[in-house]
Design a protein around this motif. Structure first.
Motif, mmCIF file in Angstrom:
data_model
loop_
_atom_site.group_PDB
_atom_site.id
_atom_site.type_symbol
_atom_site.label_atom_id
_atom_site.label_comp_id
_atom_site.label_asym_id
_atom_site.label_seq_id
_atom_site.Cartn_x
_atom_site.Cartn_y
_atom_site.Cartn_z
ATOM 1 N N SER A 84 -4.466 7.810 -2.557
ATOM 2 C CA SER A 84 -4.301 7.919 -1.102
ATOM 3 C C SER A 84 -2.918 7.474 -0.651
ATOM 4 C CB SER A 84 -5.360 7.079 -0.386
ATOM 5 O OG SER A 84 -5.119 5.699 -0.602
ATOM 6 N N LEU A 85 -2.117 6.959 -1.578
ATOM 7 C CA LEU A 85 -0.757 6.467 -1.295
ATOM 8 C C LEU A 85 -0.763 5.354 -0.259
ATOM 9 C CD1 LEU A 85 1.275 9.827 -1.267
ATOM 10 C CD2 LEU A 85 0.572 8.408 -3.212
ATOM 11 N N LEU A 86 -1.786 4.521 -0.334
ATOM 12 C CA LEU A 86 -1.925 3.411 0.606
ATOM 13 C C LEU A 86 -0.748 2.444 0.494
ATOM 14 C CD1 LEU A 86 -3.997 2.269 2.692
ATOM 15 C CD2 LEU A 86 -4.896 0.850 0.837
ATOM 16 N N PHE A 87 -0.154 2.348 -0.701
ATOM 17 C CA PHE A 87 0.928 1.387 -0.909
ATOM 18 C C PHE A 87 2.282 2.072 -1.090
ATOM 19 C CE2 PHE A 87 -3.019 -0.660 -2.172
ATOM 20 C CZ PHE A 87 -2.978 -1.780 -1.361
ATOM 21 N N ASP A 88 2.390 3.270 -0.549
ATOM 22 C CA ASP A 88 3.666 3.971 -0.568
ATOM 23 C C ASP A 88 4.715 3.124 0.142
ATOM 24 O OD1 ASP A 88 5.377 6.141 -1.072
ATOM 25 O OD2 ASP A 88 5.065 6.917 0.944
ATOM 26 N N GLY A 89 5.859 2.966 -0.485
ATOM 27 C CA GLY A 89 6.922 2.154 0.087
ATOM 28 C C GLY A 89 6.975 0.732 -0.438
ATOM 29 N N CYS A 90 5.916 0.317 -1.133
ATOM 30 C CA CYS A 90 5.888 -1.055 -1.686
ATOM 31 C C CYS A 90 6.517 -1.052 -3.079
ATOM 32 C CB CYS A 90 4.452 -1.564 -1.752
ATOM 33 S SG CYS A 90 3.649 -1.699 -0.150
#
Length: 345
Positions: free
Chosen positions: A32-38
């Motif tokens: 789900s790319l919940l942590f995209d950018g981390c």
């Protein structure tokens, strides 16, 4: 093989996917790319065909044509699991069981579930092998126990589930988690000059580097069916069980000029267990773990220093899962059940 890796954009996924690709497998990711950018600087990002989808929305069509499903996706730790236990159960348990059912119905031969040694919970000081009883003390651990319970009966001549009960993970990844004990204590040492423990430091923890976890998944995916069909394996090394205070002392050994301290609210921790990991090494000759906690601390120390990591950065939502999720909720990106609001609309 054609392998679907759920949670491919997560902490372990960023290590597992390249390992599978290097072995010649075709990998498709689902996340789900919940942590995209981390992203932790200097670490390579995963590159594969991906399905951007919440685990709760997976369809049979997403699984057709796969030889194996390696299921990593889920809410990743106790604090995040405690935020809303019902959401933890919905994702980590119900959606995982449904994923296994869909995989079975789609003709997927192998389903490898990322379970946890936290299943053993408050277990005392004895070494526990895979026959030990479960005593989960958190919603996260309960969700893993219930998934094993409900997926195991699906085993058949055409469908082989395997359960990998990993020890507590540590190590470097493009999706670095600062909330894991080795990563966390090393981060404290590097950025504050102190190794601050939140508990009294007495509980036992089995610990394993994420490269060794990834190797376990690869080894199971490639193993003869009769070795892994319906089996559970503790993942790690029996020699790599530590008291938390011993980890703090190793950090102080590696990181210069560090003082070991206890937080003002330090208290006993109900989670206390150590595990025997001999079965996986005995059963799967390809599984040859190489990491020790001290070597992992050195890896983390060097990476933290190279990134000029500060205390503010390390304890920011970028590396702390619970804080990141709370930020997403406060900003209207996800709702209370962690559904992406734009996707829902």
């Amino acid at each position: 093989m054609r392998i679907l890796v759920t949670g491919h954009d997560g902490y372990i996924g960023h290590v597992l996917v390249p390992m599978l690709q290097a072995a010649g497998h075709e990998v498709v990711g689902l996340d789900s790319l919940l942590f995209d950018g981390c992203t932790f600087p200097g670490q390579p990002r995963v590159s594969c065909r991906q399905i951007v989808k919440d685990l709760r929305q997976v369809e049979r069509a997403d699984l057709e044509g796969m030889d194996a499903v390696l299921h990593l996706a889920g809410l990743s730790n106790d604090p995040l699991g405690d935020l809303d236990p019902e959401t933890t159960y919905a994702i980590n348990w119900r959606a995982s069981v449904r994923l296994a059912e869909l995989a079975r119905d789609a003709g997927v031969a192998r389903f490898v579930f990322s379970s946890s040694c936290s299943n053993y919970g408050a277990a005392g000081n004895d070494y526990l092998d895979e026959s030990a009883g479960f005593n989960p003390v958190t919603p996260y651990a309960e969700s893993k126990v219930w998934t094993e319970r409900d997926v195991a009966p699906m085993a058949s001549d055409r469908f082989s589930p395997t359960f990998l009960r990993s020890a507590t993970a540590y190590g470097l990844s493009a999706r670095l988690r600062g909330d894991l004990v080795v990563n966390n204590l090393t981060g404290f040492g590097v950025t504050t000059g102190k190794v601050e423990m939140k508990s009294d430091g007495k509980p036992w923890r089995p610990l394993v580097h994420i490269e060794d976890i990834a190797l376990a998944f690869k080894s199971v995916a490639e193993a003869p069916r009769e070795l892994i069909h319906g089996e559970a394996f503790n993942v790690g090394r029996t020699s790599e069980n530590y008291r938390v205070r011993e980890v703090a002392e190793l950090v102080a050994k590696v990181v210069p000029d560090v003082e070991v301290t206890f937080a003002s609210d330090a208290s006993p921790d109900a989670r206390n267990y150590r595990v025997n990991c001999d079965k996986i090494a005995r059963t799967l000759p390809a599984y040859q773990p190489k990491w020790t906690v001290e070597a992992g601390i050195r890896q983390l120390y060097q990476a933290y220093k190279a990134a000029s990591l500060t205390r503010e950065e390390f304890f920011s939502p970028r590396y702390m899962r619970l804080a990141h999720v709370k930020n997403l909720m406060a900003g209207g990106t996800v709702d209370g059940s962690l559904q992406h609001l734009k996707a829902a609309a």
